[in-house]
Design an enzyme around this catalytic site. Structure first.
Site, PDB file in Angstrom:
ATOM      1  NE  ARG A   1       2.530   7.721   6.560  1.00  0.00           N
ATOM      2  CZ  ARG A   1       2.411   6.862   5.549  1.00  0.00           C
ATOM      3  NH1 ARG A   1       3.349   6.801   4.627  1.00  0.00           N
ATOM      4  NH2 ARG A   1       1.365   6.064   5.455  1.00  0.00           N
TER       5      ARG A   1
ATOM      6  NE  ARG B   1      -1.210   9.097   3.660  1.00  0.00           N
ATOM      7  CZ  ARG B   1      -1.156   7.759   3.560  1.00  0.00           C
ATOM      8  NH1 ARG B   1      -0.325   7.180   2.735  1.00  0.00           N
ATOM      9  NH2 ARG B   1      -1.957   7.013   4.264  1.00  0.00           N
TER      10      ARG B   1
ATOM     11  CG  ASP C   1       2.301   6.657   0.955  1.00  0.00           C
ATOM     12  OD1 ASP C   1       2.835   5.730   1.596  1.00  0.00           O
ATOM     13  OD2 ASP C   1       1.358   6.485   0.158  1.00  0.00           O
TER      14      ASP C   1
ATOM     15  CG  ASP D   1       2.716   3.504  -1.446  1.00  0.00           C
ATOM     16  OD1 ASP D   1       3.109   3.275  -0.284  1.00  0.00           O
ATOM     17  OD2 ASP D   1       1.615   4.019  -1.711  1.00  0.00           O
TER      18      ASP D   1
HETATM   19  N1  PH2 Z   1      -2.442   8.334  -1.273  1.00  0.00           N
HETATM   20  C1  PH2 Z   1      -3.309   7.654  -0.547  1.00  0.00           C
HETATM   21  C2  PH2 Z   1      -4.741   7.926  -0.553  1.00  0.00           C
HETATM   22  N2  PH2 Z   1      -5.142   8.883  -1.519  1.00  0.00           N
HETATM   23  N3  PH2 Z   1      -4.717  10.457  -3.178  1.00  0.00           N
HETATM   24  C3  PH2 Z   1      -3.844  11.109  -3.970  1.00  0.00           C
HETATM   25  N4  PH2 Z   1      -4.288  12.003  -4.854  1.00  0.00           N
HETATM   26  N5  PH2 Z   1      -2.501  10.877  -3.880  1.00  0.00           N
HETATM   27  C4  PH2 Z   1      -1.975   9.976  -3.005  1.00  0.00           C
HETATM   28  O1  PH2 Z   1      -0.747   9.781  -2.950  1.00  0.00           O
HETATM   29  C5  PH2 Z   1      -2.882   9.267  -2.156  1.00  0.00           C
HETATM   30  C6  PH2 Z   1      -4.262   9.539  -2.285  1.00  0.00           C
HETATM   31  C7  PH2 Z   1      -2.861   6.583   0.349  1.00  0.00           C
HETATM   32  O2  PH2 Z   1      -1.564   6.259   0.233  1.00  0.00           O
HETATM   33 MG    MG Z   2       0.126   4.915  -0.575  1.00  0.00          MG
HETATM   34 MG    MG Z   3       2.480   3.606   1.738  1.00  0.00          MG
END
Ligand code: PH2
Ligand code: MG
Ligand code: MG
Length: 161
Positions: free
Chosen positions: A82, A91, A94, A96
């Protein structure tokens, strides 16, 4: 031990492999993976001119308190290549934290519950699959209620893997 809900997403290189490796690394580092949702192919939000994401939600448990658990997630993100370039941009992985039980956490670098989860179908669809009746500790609505109310009209499809 509290149930922790995570959102994992990838839109660079082998997206499925990145998510699987992230879950495997977490398990190696002592995180108990209780449930993983289906994989969803999702249209990018915020920055629309980037590859589509693969997203899942996971229910896990950890001995670590929120801040240390967050640091562990960042280590796993880094070990999967990352790079932090553009906010909301592409990325490899990610991870979260959506919820840490019913705990509330508000630091500049880490907010729990995740402050934007209710506006994201790529989070609510997999969460409503894993835990439709889990109540958001601040908004006091279940995941299926939040999904019903959500005005995000981006495309999302379940992937058969
Ligand atoms: N994550 C983001 C920004 N936009 N869009 C989708 N569809 N899925 C994601 O995980 C995503 C995003 C920023 O973390
Ligand atoms: Mg995110
Ligand atoms: Mg994040």
């Amino acid at each position: 031990m509290a149930k922790i809900y995570l959102s994992l997403g990838s839109n660079l290189r082998d997206r499925q492999e990145n998510i699987r490796q992230a879950l495997e690394l977490l398990e190696h580092k002592g995180v108990r993976i209780l449930q993983v949702s289906s994989f969803y192919e999702t249209e990018p939000l915020y920055i629309v001119d980037q590859p589509w994401f693969l997203n899942v939600a996971a229910e896990v448990q950890s001995e670590l308190a929120p801040q240390s658990f967050f640091e562990l997630l960042q280590q796993v993100e880094l070990s999967l290549g990352r790079e932090r370039k553009v906010r909301f941009g592409p990325r490899t992985i990610d991870i979260d934290i959506l919820f840490y039980g019913n705990e509330l956490f508000d630091h500049s670098a880490l907010q729990i519950p995740h402050p934007r989860l209710q506006e994201r179908k790529f989070v609510l669809v997999p969460m409503a699959e894993l835990a439709p009746d889990f109540i958001h500790p601040v908004l006091k609505k279940s995941m299926s209620e939040l999904l019903k109310k959500c005005s995000d009209s981006s495309k999302i499809k379940k992937v058969l893997l």
